[in-house]
Design a protein around this motif. Structure first.
Motif, PDB file in Angstrom:
ATOM      1  N   ARG A 199       0.852  -1.158  -0.023  1.00  0.00           N
ATOM      2  CA  ARG A 199      -0.140  -0.126  -0.017  1.00  0.00           C
ATOM      3  C   ARG A 199       0.932   1.237  -0.074  1.00  0.00           C
ATOM      4  NH1 ARG A 199      -3.293   1.761   3.658  1.00  0.00           N
ATOM      5  NH2 ARG A 199      -2.593   0.712   5.352  1.00  0.00           N
ATOM      6  N   LEU A 200       2.289   1.111  -0.638  1.00  0.00           N
ATOM      7  CA  LEU A 200       2.892   2.180  -0.726  1.00  0.00           C
ATOM      8  C   LEU A 200       2.492   3.752  -0.933  1.00  0.00           C
ATOM      9  CD1 LEU A 200       5.900   2.873   0.206  1.00  0.00           C
ATOM     10  CD2 LEU A 200       6.559   2.518  -2.094  1.00  0.00           C
ATOM     11  N   VAL A 201       1.772   3.574  -1.980  1.00  0.00           N
ATOM     12  CA  VAL A 201       0.953   5.020  -2.644  1.00  0.00           C
ATOM     13  C   VAL A 201       0.433   5.673  -1.365  1.00  0.00           C
ATOM     14  CG1 VAL A 201      -0.660   6.090  -4.051  1.00  0.00           C
ATOM     15  CG2 VAL A 201       0.972   4.239  -4.681  1.00  0.00           C
ATOM     16  N   SER A 202      -0.378   4.894  -0.409  1.00  0.00           N
ATOM     17  CA  SER A 202      -1.147   5.628   0.639  1.00  0.00           C
ATOM     18  C   SER A 202      -0.292   5.648   2.096  1.00  0.00           C
ATOM     19  CB  SER A 202      -2.475   5.186   0.839  1.00  0.00           C
ATOM     20  OG  SER A 202      -2.493   3.708   1.116  1.00  0.00           O
ATOM     21  N   THR A 203       0.345   4.519   2.133  1.00  0.00           N
ATOM     22  CA  THR A 203       1.160   4.500   3.635  1.00  0.00           C
ATOM     23  C   THR A 203       2.237   5.605   3.629  1.00  0.00           C
ATOM     24  OG1 THR A 203       2.456   2.643   2.774  1.00  0.00           O
ATOM     25  CG2 THR A 203       0.405   2.064   3.978  1.00  0.00           C
ATOM     26  N   ASN A 204       2.849   5.937   2.569  1.00  0.00           N
ATOM     27  CA  ASN A 204       3.803   6.991   2.446  1.00  0.00           C
ATOM     28  C   ASN A 204       3.158   8.184   2.851  1.00  0.00           C
ATOM     29  OD1 ASN A 204       6.404   7.834   2.080  1.00  0.00           O
ATOM     30  ND2 ASN A 204       5.885   8.580   0.031  1.00  0.00           N
ATOM     31  N   ARG A 205       2.021   8.360   2.913  1.00  0.00           N
ATOM     32  CA  ARG A 205       1.302   9.712   3.064  1.00  0.00           C
ATOM     33  C   ARG A 205       0.893   9.706   4.693  1.00  0.00           C
ATOM     34  NH1 ARG A 205      -0.016  12.413  -1.490  1.00  0.00           N
ATOM     35  NH2 ARG A 205       0.505  11.257  -3.249  1.00  0.00           N
ATOM     36  N   ARG A 206       1.459  10.702   5.477  1.00  0.00           N
ATOM     37  CA  ARG A 206       1.069  10.600   7.000  1.00  0.00           C
ATOM     38  C   ARG A 206       0.678  11.751   7.530  1.00  0.00           C
ATOM     39  NH1 ARG A 206       0.926   5.660   6.952  1.00  0.00           N
ATOM     40  NH2 ARG A 206       0.206   6.211   9.059  1.00  0.00           N
ATOM     41  N   MET A 207      -0.069  11.703   8.696  1.00  0.00           N
ATOM     42  CA  MET A 207      -0.865  12.854   9.222  1.00  0.00           C
ATOM     43  C   MET A 207       0.485  13.535  10.177  1.00  0.00           C
ATOM     44  SD  MET A 207      -3.772  13.096  12.252  1.00  0.00           S
ATOM     45  CE  MET A 207      -2.558  12.515  13.592  1.00  0.00           C
ATOM     46  N   HIS A 208       0.856  14.806   9.896  1.00  0.00           N
ATOM     47  CA  HIS A 208       2.004  15.343  10.493  1.00  0.00           C
ATOM     48  C   HIS A 208       1.430  16.512  11.389  1.00  0.00           C
ATOM     49  CE1 HIS A 208       6.093  17.454  10.381  1.00  0.00           C
ATOM     50  NE2 HIS A 208       6.254  16.171  11.041  1.00  0.00           N
ATOM     51  N   ASN A 209       0.157  16.531  11.534  1.00  0.00           N
ATOM     52  CA  ASN A 209      -0.616  17.710  12.380  1.00  0.00           C
ATOM     53  C   ASN A 209      -0.112  17.552  13.860  1.00  0.00           C
ATOM     54  OD1 ASN A 209      -1.829  17.343   9.897  1.00  0.00           O
ATOM     55  ND2 ASN A 209      -3.606  18.329  10.494  1.00  0.00           N
ATOM     56  N   LYS A 210      -0.126  18.574  14.638  1.00  0.00           N
ATOM     57  CA  LYS A 210       0.128  18.564  16.023  1.00  0.00           C
ATOM     58  C   LYS A 210      -0.842  19.462  16.617  1.00  0.00           C
ATOM     59  CE  LYS A 210       4.681  17.478  14.507  1.00  0.00           C
ATOM     60  NZ  LYS A 210       5.158  17.542  13.377  1.00  0.00           N
ATOM     61  N   ALA A 211      -1.679  19.255  17.369  1.00  0.00           N
ATOM     62  CA  ALA A 211      -2.798  20.017  18.297  1.00  0.00           C
ATOM     63  C   ALA A 211      -3.123  19.363  19.685  1.00  0.00           C
ATOM     64  CB  ALA A 211      -3.889  20.253  17.366  1.00  0.00           C
ATOM     65  N   TRP A 212      -3.151  20.256  20.611  1.00  0.00           N
ATOM     66  CA  TRP A 212      -3.818  20.058  21.962  1.00  0.00           C
ATOM     67  C   TRP A 212      -4.965  20.902  22.362  1.00  0.00           C
ATOM     68  CZ3 TRP A 212      -1.310  15.971  25.218  1.00  0.00           C
ATOM     69  CH2 TRP A 212      -1.940  16.012  26.570  1.00  0.00           C
ATOM     70  N   ILE A 213      -6.184  20.242  22.411  1.00  0.00           N
ATOM     71  CA  ILE A 213      -7.260  21.259  22.709  1.00  0.00           C
ATOM     72  C   ILE A 213      -8.064  20.757  23.930  1.00  0.00           C
ATOM     73  CG2 ILE A 213      -9.318  21.966  21.493  1.00  0.00           C
ATOM     74  CD1 ILE A 213      -8.120  21.111  18.598  1.00  0.00           C
ATOM     75  N   ALA A 214      -8.181  21.592  24.789  1.00  0.00           N
ATOM     76  CA  ALA A 214      -9.062  21.290  26.177  1.00  0.00           C
ATOM     77  C   ALA A 214     -10.103  22.260  26.275  1.00  0.00           C
ATOM     78  CB  ALA A 214      -8.104  21.833  27.235  1.00  0.00           C
ATOM     79  N   ASP A 215     -11.334  21.514  26.227  1.00  0.00           N
ATOM     80  CA  ASP A 215     -12.761  21.945  26.575  1.00  0.00           C
ATOM     81  C   ASP A 215     -13.059  23.023  25.666  1.00  0.00           C
ATOM     82  OD1 ASP A 215     -13.094  20.687  28.840  1.00  0.00           O
ATOM     83  OD2 ASP A 215     -12.648  22.570  30.351  1.00  0.00           O
ATOM     84  N   ASN A 216     -12.407  22.906  24.076  1.00  0.00           N
ATOM     85  CA  ASN A 216     -12.697  23.922  23.216  1.00  0.00           C
ATOM     86  C   ASN A 216     -12.669  25.459  23.563  1.00  0.00           C
ATOM     87  OD1 ASN A 216     -13.499  24.282  20.412  1.00  0.00           O
ATOM     88  ND2 ASN A 216     -15.534  24.041  20.740  1.00  0.00           N
TER      89      ASN A 216
END
Length: 537
Positions: A169-186
């Motif tokens: 599945r290299l075409v898709s597994t090579n695509r990663r979520m690099h986002n970083k967020a920490w959210i409390a109580d909105n």
């Protein structure tokens, strides 16, 4: 001729296997989709964070409050205290979550919140998750805590089968979520470049990263929550429990044993001591703070869509990708551009952008890692060929040292020494590597987030960050850049004819080869420059 036929049949067979593997994955993902959920709306005084931050919302109206967080210990404490104060919800989204001291302490913060009735949604990219499901499954079994994985492998236990699946599945597994967020109580959020692990909070005995987050209140938090919801409910995200099916029966005592071990490990650490007072979050959002929140009317929390990781190109919608917002901001520069990017591979188009700006009189400066400081030599190899053309065009380059000469100097991108308060044990002071991703344009507009100026951030990974227009906050980014480019922390690059030179402002020395890099590092990167892999960097 027979050999050609066999090769053709082999390639065709692999393509068919890959297509079948991706189709099977898509069918599984459709069936395994988790129940949708949304960020819980804020209340006037339901939780401690409501009481603390509702007055801010009233003052801000539809605007956002933002403060730059550069000190690594502070970044850890703010996350832990936001979790401690949360009474309604915690939404956390990360590329890496290490099972080390700070990673375990922040897991403990999520578990404690879930036990007191807070809804906890934990979203992690699966690239670094092999063999770590036991504790996560035990956490997921708690009534108020759910763990989901971005683009995960179905094979959870056997490394060989997992590797085979990822290859097919290299075409898709090579695509990663690099986002970083920490959210409390909105109500409060931290968005930036830090993952969860000791090296991001000055707790590592070897290398610690210089990094940056923005602490957000007001409308920016709700923007971050909408992005989290978009990922949480996407087809690219699968509940951890669904990946294990009937085998998802966590040992009841596992979590208790793990938590006891975490607490024992953390008992004497500076990180537990730093949490003892519990005042840092309140101090940072106080109007009387020495580092106040800025009111920012023009602030956008931006992200690539989760579909950027889709196996089918038609679903990726590149017109919505974050790189276009980044390029638009950089193109708008009239006087000055300052870029901090630890993994800097501009490509021909990026080089043309910066060279064109320099030719029009824009003062362009870039700080990245030196070979001795980088933790990814293959990316440095991709960057090396762009140095001479950029310098020849008038772009200024600096490369951060492996071990800054003055780690305690205030204003450095994340000095552990400056983050420790009187009476606390000092965190580890190992070597330093750059991990901050920020841009500042004309001293007025800026960006802090997860986006590196390289092909992987542009085309492969999903990225997230905060873009704003505010001279005070932009001024802090500019000072952060100046600290990173300071002679005690970085080498200044120049050209002597066609030869590169590194200026060491501490030793008063000019290097004619990669400073403080061993012969093996230099030889390895020269070999890596020959590989046709720039699109993957």
């Amino acid at each position: 001729m027979r050999t050609v036929h066999w090769v053709a049949l082999t390639v065709l067979g692999l393509l068919l296997l890959s297509s079948l593997s991706m189709w099977l994955w898509g069918e599984f993902a459709r069936r395994a989709q988790g129940a949708p959920s949304e960020a819980l709306p804020v209340q006037s005084d339901q939780t401690a964070l409501d009481a603390l931050l509702a007055p801010w919302d009233e003052r801000l109206g539809g605007a956002s409050g933002a403060a730059l967080v550069t000190r690594n210990l502070d970044a850890f404490v703010l996350r832990a205290l936001a979790a401690r104060e949360a009474g309604r919800s915690l939404d956390v989204q990360y590329y890496i979550w290490h099972d080390d001291l700070t990673g375990r302490l922040l897991k403990e913060a999520l578990i404690s919140a879930a036990e007191r009735g807070v809804r906890v949604r934990m979203l992690i990219d699966d690239m670094n998750g092999a063999g770590r499901d036991d504790v996560l499954l035990a956490m997921d079994a708690l009534p108020n805590l759910e763990v989901r994985l971005f683009n995960p492998a179905r094979n959870r236990n056997t490394a060989l089968r997992r590797a085979l699946e990822m290859a097919l599945r290299l075409v898709s597994t090579n695509r990663r979520m690099h986002n970083k967020a920490w959210i409390a109580d909105n109500r409060v959020a931290l968005v930036g470049g830090r993952n969860i692990g000791d090296e991001y909070f000055d707790a590592s005995d070897s290398t610690n990263f210089h990094d940056a987050d923005l602490l957000l209140v007001g409308d920016g938090v709700r923007q971050a929550s909408r992005i989290f919801d978009q990922f949480w409910n996407s087809a690219e995200v699968i509940p951890l429990r669904a990946l294990h099916g009937d085998r998802a029966r966590p040992e009841p005592a596992l979590l208790a044993r793990s938590r006891a071990a975490w607490r024992e490990q953390a008992r004497a650490s500076a990180y537990m001591q730093a949490l003892a007072g519990g005042a840092l979050l309140r101090e940072r959002v106080s109007p009387l703070s020495a580092t106040p929140l800025y009111r920012v009317d023009d602030l956008r929390v931006l992200s690539d869509p989760p579909q950027k990781a889709a196996a089918i190109a038609a679903r990726r919608a590149p017109e919505r990708w974050l790189m276009y917002d980044v390029l638009s901001m950089l193109f708008s520069a009239r006087h000055e551009v300052r870029v901090i990017s630890p993994y800097f591979v501009p490509g021909s188009s990026g080089s043309l952008l910066f060279a064109g700006q320099a030719a029009r009189g824009v003062d362009v400066g870039i700080v990245t890692n030196s070979l001795s400081a980088t933790d990814v030599p293959v990316v440095h190899a991709g960057y090396m060929g762009y140095r001479k053309p950029l310098l020849q065009s008038g772009v200024k380059l600096w490369e951060m040292r492996r071990s800054p000469a003055s780690r305690a100097r205030p204003g450095l991108l994340g000095s552990g020494a400056s983050a420790v308060r009187p009476g606390q044990a000092r965190p580890s002071a190992g070597g330093a590597s750059l991990h901050t991703k920020s841009f500042v344009v004309d001293g007025e507009r800026g960006f802090v987030g997860s986006f590196n100026f390289d092909p992987r951030s542009a085309y492969l990974n999903t990225e997230m960050g905060v873009m704003f227009s505010h001279p005070g906050l932009a001024g802090e980014l500019r000072r952060m850049f100046d600290a990173a480019a300071h002679p005690s922390d970085s080498y200044r690059l120049s050209l002597a004819g066609e030869a590169l030179r590194w200026h060491d402002g501490v030793a008063g020395k000019v290097w004619d080869a990669e400073p403080h890099a061993g012969w093996f590092q230099r030889a390895l990167t020269r070999v890596l420059t020959r590989l046709p892999i720039e699109s993957q960097l």
